[in-house]
Design a protein around this motif. Structure first.
Motif, mmCIF file in Angstrom:
data_model
loop_
_atom_site.group_PDB
_atom_site.id
_atom_site.type_symbol
_atom_site.label_atom_id
_atom_site.label_comp_id
_atom_site.label_asym_id
_atom_site.label_seq_id
_atom_site.Cartn_x
_atom_site.Cartn_y
_atom_site.Cartn_z
ATOM 1 N N GLY A 35 0.812 -1.211 0.000
ATOM 2 C CA GLY A 35 0.000 0.000 0.000
ATOM 3 C C GLY A 35 0.844 1.259 0.000
ATOM 4 N N TYR A 36 0.163 2.384 0.148
ATOM 5 C CA TYR A 36 0.787 3.698 -0.008
ATOM 6 C C TYR A 36 0.221 4.657 1.034
ATOM 7 C CZ TYR A 36 1.547 8.338 -2.194
ATOM 8 O OH TYR A 36 1.879 9.642 -2.441
ATOM 9 N N TYR A 37 1.074 5.572 1.483
ATOM 10 C CA TYR A 37 0.624 6.620 2.405
ATOM 11 C C TYR A 37 1.466 7.876 2.205
ATOM 12 C CZ TYR A 37 -0.005 9.334 6.664
ATOM 13 O OH TYR A 37 -0.246 10.353 7.550
ATOM 14 N N GLY A 54 -3.308 14.160 -6.210
ATOM 15 C CA GLY A 54 -2.795 13.614 -7.462
ATOM 16 C C GLY A 54 -1.750 12.529 -7.304
ATOM 17 N N ASP A 55 -0.806 12.705 -6.367
ATOM 18 C CA ASP A 55 0.248 11.711 -6.181
ATOM 19 C C ASP A 55 -0.336 10.367 -5.766
ATOM 20 O OD1 ASP A 55 1.969 13.744 -6.750
ATOM 21 O OD2 ASP A 55 2.827 13.914 -4.749
ATOM 22 N N ALA A 56 -1.260 10.407 -4.817
ATOM 23 C CA ALA A 56 -1.884 9.169 -4.343
ATOM 24 C C ALA A 56 -2.697 8.508 -5.442
ATOM 25 C CB ALA A 56 -2.763 9.453 -3.127
ATOM 26 N N LYS A 57 -3.408 9.313 -6.219
ATOM 27 C CA LYS A 57 -4.200 8.757 -7.321
ATOM 28 C C LYS A 57 -3.299 8.114 -8.360
ATOM 29 C CE LYS A 57 -7.849 9.830 -10.651
ATOM 30 N NZ LYS A 57 -7.236 9.025 -11.730
ATOM 31 N N ASP A 68 -9.497 4.374 -1.954
ATOM 32 C CA ASP A 68 -9.755 5.759 -2.343
ATOM 33 C C ASP A 68 -8.499 6.574 -2.030
ATOM 34 O OD1 ASP A 68 -10.518 8.434 -2.555
ATOM 35 O OD2 ASP A 68 -12.473 8.107 -1.633
ATOM 36 N N PRO A 69 -7.929 7.292 -3.020
ATOM 37 C CA PRO A 69 -6.708 8.069 -2.770
ATOM 38 C C PRO A 69 -6.830 9.032 -1.599
ATOM 39 C CG PRO A 69 -7.131 7.942 -5.115
ATOM 40 C CD PRO A 69 -8.325 7.336 -4.441
ATOM 41 N N GLN A 70 -8.020 9.543 -1.346
ATOM 42 C CA GLN A 70 -8.212 10.474 -0.234
ATOM 43 C C GLN A 70 -7.976 9.803 1.118
ATOM 44 O OE1 GLN A 70 -12.185 12.056 -1.104
ATOM 45 N NE2 GLN A 70 -11.236 13.964 -1.737
ATOM 46 N N ASN A 71 -8.119 8.486 1.155
ATOM 47 C CA ASN A 71 -7.887 7.749 2.395
ATOM 48 C C ASN A 71 -6.404 7.496 2.658
ATOM 49 O OD1 ASN A 71 -10.651 7.536 2.854
ATOM 50 N ND2 ASN A 71 -10.812 5.588 1.766
ATOM 51 N N LEU A 72 -5.562 7.860 1.695
ATOM 52 C CA LEU A 72 -4.142 7.548 1.784
ATOM 53 C C LEU A 72 -3.284 8.769 2.090
ATOM 54 C CD1 LEU A 72 -3.939 5.179 -1.325
ATOM 55 C CD2 LEU A 72 -4.480 4.588 1.048
ATOM 56 N N VAL A 73 -3.912 9.922 2.243
ATOM 57 C CA VAL A 73 -3.205 11.170 2.539
ATOM 58 C C VAL A 73 -3.899 11.859 3.716
ATOM 59 C CG1 VAL A 73 -2.361 13.364 1.622
ATOM 60 C CG2 VAL A 73 -2.642 11.407 0.085
ATOM 61 N N SER A 74 -3.133 12.242 4.719
ATOM 62 C CA SER A 74 -3.740 12.840 5.914
ATOM 63 C C SER A 74 -4.141 14.295 5.712
ATOM 64 C CB SER A 74 -2.773 12.742 7.095
ATOM 65 O OG SER A 74 -2.564 11.405 7.475
ATOM 66 N N PHE A 75 -3.268 15.074 5.060
ATOM 67 C CA PHE A 75 -3.541 16.501 4.888
ATOM 68 C C PHE A 75 -3.420 16.854 3.406
ATOM 69 C CE2 PHE A 75 -2.344 15.964 9.263
ATOM 70 C CZ PHE A 75 -3.266 16.765 9.928
ATOM 71 N N ARG A 105 -3.182 2.946 10.908
ATOM 72 C CA ARG A 105 -4.324 2.298 10.249
ATOM 73 C C ARG A 105 -3.888 1.581 8.980
ATOM 74 N NH1 ARG A 105 -7.066 4.526 6.124
ATOM 75 N NH2 ARG A 105 -6.385 6.632 6.693
ATOM 76 N N LEU A 106 -3.077 2.244 8.186
ATOM 77 C CA LEU A 106 -2.683 1.678 6.895
ATOM 78 C C LEU A 106 -1.594 0.618 7.011
ATOM 79 C CD1 LEU A 106 -2.812 4.960 4.804
ATOM 80 C CD2 LEU A 106 -4.308 2.976 4.536
#
Length: 228
Positions: A35-37, A54-57, A68-75, A105-106
């Motif tokens: 996974g990714y964070y 964008g990077d996460a997507k 969902d990319p939004q779940n992989l970035v905190s801020f 979590r991740l």
């Protein structure tokens, strides 16, 4: 057993996200649940009422992560400036406790977790009533790092400075990956040689421009991850 790795770079726009995506893809292609964070991302694109990191997507699209990319970035910030400035403009300061919560979590969701930094290693995430640097996050998450560097002219200076800064802070470096590497280019080949000689850190991978896969032995790749 879950493992993690922090991926930083010698600066902005050297291909950190591109290489990160190839690392995650390589692991997933070999049946590893990777996974990714990312702690903080600025310059997100607004789609409707949502901000798309964008990077996460990109990493999700390349590697096949279904999250969902939004779940992989905190801020996530829309303003395309350094995270500390974007946070000030948008009145949404970085909070280390949220980063630690999201990472925890991740890291339990994925067998291997790739944590991508913002910009280069000297990146401020918050400068107001408190100062939070990217290196503070690396140390808080207790991760080793790899450094993504350019293969082109100027990379010796940038890479040596990045390595020395990380060493000064007691951050363990597992290797360097050169991006946009051309094995037929004498400058690129010499840069690799000099970087290894001057830093004492191995160049563990060389990624060609527009590469679709990471040309690295899977054992070498998995060995640079640390138990978290």
């Amino acid at each position: 057993m879950n493992k993690g790795l922090f991926i930083t770079a010698t600066g902005t726009d050297v291909g950190k996200t591109f290489v990160t995506a190839l690392i995650v893809k390589k692991l997933r292609d070999h049946g590893i649940h990777a996974g990714y964070y990312k702690a903080a991302l600025s310059g997100a694109q607004k789609t409707g009422k949502s901000l798309v990191p964008g990077d996460a997507k990109y990493v999700c699209d390349i590697s096949g992560i279904k999250d969902d990319p939004q779940n992989l970035v905190s801020f996530i910030y829309e303003t395309a400036v350094s995270p500390h400035l974007a946070a000030k403009i948008e009145n949404h300061p970085v909070d280390k406790s949220i980063i630690l919560r999201d990472f925890d979590r991740l890291k339990f969701k994925y067998e291997y977790i790739c944590v991508e930094g913002s910009g280069g290693i000297i990146c401020p995430l918050r400068i107001d009533t408190q100062t939070i640097m990217l290196t503070d996050i690396i140390k808080m998450l207790q991760l080793d790092i790899i450094i993504i560097a350019s293969s082109c002219l100027g990379t010796i200076n940038e890479t040596v400075l990045t390595v020395e800064y990380a060493k000064k802070l007691g951050i363990n470096i597992k290797g360097i990956i050169l991006n946009s590497f051309n094995k037929e280019n004498f400058l690129h080949v010499d840069n690799k040689k000099q970087i290894e000689s001057l830093t004492g850190v191995s160049v563990i991978g060389c990624v060609a421009q527009h590469a679709c896969d990471l040309d690295m032995d899977l054992t070498i790749l998995t060995d640079i991850f640390k138990e978290v």
